[in-house]
Design a protein around this motif. Sequence first.
Motif, PDB file in Angstrom:
ATOM      1  N   ASN A  19      -7.219 -11.447  -2.327  1.00 50.81           N
ATOM      2  CA  ASN A  19      -6.547 -11.261  -1.830  1.00 50.81           C
ATOM      3  C   ASN A  19      -5.748 -11.921   0.009  1.00 50.81           C
ATOM      4  O   ASN A  19      -5.279 -10.996   0.166  1.00 50.81           O
ATOM      5  CB  ASN A  19      -6.612  -9.573  -1.905  1.00 50.81           C
ATOM      6  N   GLU A  71       2.686 -14.540  12.735  1.00 49.84           N
ATOM      7  CA  GLU A  71       1.373 -14.565  11.970  1.00 49.84           C
ATOM      8  C   GLU A  71       0.725 -16.415  11.283  1.00 49.84           C
ATOM      9  O   GLU A  71       1.563 -16.975  11.112  1.00 49.84           O
ATOM     10  CB  GLU A  71       2.539 -14.327  10.370  1.00 49.84           C
ATOM     11  N   ASP A  99      -2.569  -9.068   0.519  1.00 48.86           N
ATOM     12  CA  ASP A  99      -2.495  -7.963   0.733  1.00 48.86           C
ATOM     13  C   ASP A  99      -2.966  -7.972   2.671  1.00 48.86           C
ATOM     14  O   ASP A  99      -2.969  -6.251   2.681  1.00 48.86           O
ATOM     15  CB  ASP A  99      -3.662  -7.415   0.401  1.00 48.86           C
ATOM     16  N   ASN A 100      -2.697  -9.005   3.210  1.00 53.42           N
ATOM     17  CA  ASN A 100      -3.717  -8.227   4.629  1.00 53.42           C
ATOM     18  C   ASN A 100      -2.946 -10.211   5.586  1.00 53.42           C
ATOM     19  O   ASN A 100      -2.435 -10.910   4.710  1.00 53.42           O
ATOM     20  CB  ASN A 100      -4.700  -7.990   4.779  1.00 53.42           C
ATOM     21  N   HIS A 101      -2.654  -9.872   6.587  1.00 56.95           N
ATOM     22  CA  HIS A 101      -2.349 -10.830   7.382  1.00 56.95           C
ATOM     23  C   HIS A 101      -3.089 -10.825   9.473  1.00 56.95           C
ATOM     24  O   HIS A 101      -4.143  -9.744   9.670  1.00 56.95           O
ATOM     25  CB  HIS A 101      -0.373 -10.779   7.799  1.00 56.95           C
ATOM     26  N   ALA A 128      -9.792  -5.156   8.267  1.00 54.61           N
ATOM     27  CA  ALA A 128      -8.807  -4.183   8.255  1.00 54.61           C
ATOM     28  C   ALA A 128      -8.597  -3.496   9.755  1.00 54.61           C
ATOM     29  O   ALA A 128      -9.692  -2.423   9.889  1.00 54.61           O
ATOM     30  CB  ALA A 128      -8.701  -3.648   6.787  1.00 54.61           C
ATOM     31  N   PHE A 153      -6.049  -8.183  12.826  1.00 53.69           N
ATOM     32  CA  PHE A 153      -6.072  -8.559  11.463  1.00 53.69           C
ATOM     33  C   PHE A 153      -5.650  -7.373  10.351  1.00 53.69           C
ATOM     34  O   PHE A 153      -5.866  -5.747  10.809  1.00 53.69           O
ATOM     35  CB  PHE A 153      -7.075  -8.242  10.778  1.00 53.69           C
ATOM     36  N   VAL A 154      -4.061  -7.206   9.940  1.00 54.91           N
ATOM     37  CA  VAL A 154      -3.213  -6.048   9.900  1.00 54.91           C
ATOM     38  C   VAL A 154      -3.631  -6.004   8.003  1.00 54.91           C
ATOM     39  O   VAL A 154      -3.668  -6.981   7.506  1.00 54.91           O
ATOM     40  CB  VAL A 154      -2.187  -6.059   9.886  1.00 54.91           C
ATOM     41  N   GLY A 155      -3.815  -4.586   7.531  1.00 49.98           N
ATOM     42  CA  GLY A 155      -3.311  -4.706   6.313  1.00 49.98           C
ATOM     43  C   GLY A 155      -4.701  -3.827   5.352  1.00 49.98           C
ATOM     44  O   GLY A 155      -5.583  -3.758   5.881  1.00 49.98           O
ATOM     45  N   ALA A 156      -4.701  -4.886   4.207  1.00 50.47           N
ATOM     46  CA  ALA A 156      -6.138  -4.400   2.909  1.00 50.47           C
ATOM     47  C   ALA A 156      -7.417  -4.945   3.397  1.00 50.47           C
ATOM     48  O   ALA A 156      -7.106  -6.205   3.729  1.00 50.47           O
ATOM     49  CB  ALA A 156      -5.743  -4.721   1.570  1.00 50.47           C
ATOM     50  N   GLU A 157      -8.171  -4.268   3.454  1.00 52.74           N
ATOM     51  CA  GLU A 157      -9.577  -4.612   3.689  1.00 52.74           C
ATOM     52  C   GLU A 157      -9.879  -6.566   3.022  1.00 52.74           C
ATOM     53  O   GLU A 157      -8.468  -6.308   1.780  1.00 52.74           O
ATOM     54  CB  GLU A 157     -10.885  -4.000   2.910  1.00 52.74           C
ATOM     55  N   ALA A 158     -10.317  -7.497   3.556  1.00 51.23           N
ATOM     56  CA  ALA A 158     -10.304  -9.118   2.689  1.00 51.23           C
ATOM     57  C   ALA A 158     -11.109  -8.559   1.298  1.00 51.23           C
ATOM     58  O   ALA A 158     -12.172  -8.732   1.618  1.00 51.23           O
ATOM     59  CB  ALA A 158     -10.361  -9.458   3.641  1.00 51.23           C
TER      60      ALA A 158
END
Length: 100
Positions: free
Chosen positions: A88, A3, A92-94, A60, A79-84
Amino acid sequence: MIEIALRAGSANAHQRFTQRLGENLLEFRVNFLAYQEGPIWTLDIYRDGAPVALGMGLNAGAVLTEGYNLPADIGRLIFVGAEATLDNLGKDNHLVWLPA
């Protein structure tokens, strides 16, 4: 899998850091572009001072390395998780790296 740490907030709207991924030491430049139609975070990657990929949007679910003619040893960036958003990114993303 590795990560890659990203930081949120206006103080981090322009980030520059290096990260070893496999045998590569890469420079990452992450920028928040608020003047676009919709604000977006972008990623540029450099190796040995030369650009490898420029202007990749942190969207995302995106496999950022698809669609680029990158050297195979770079691996895959996802790029995973919520929209950047400005606040956040990295929470909320990585951004994750998978070896080739």
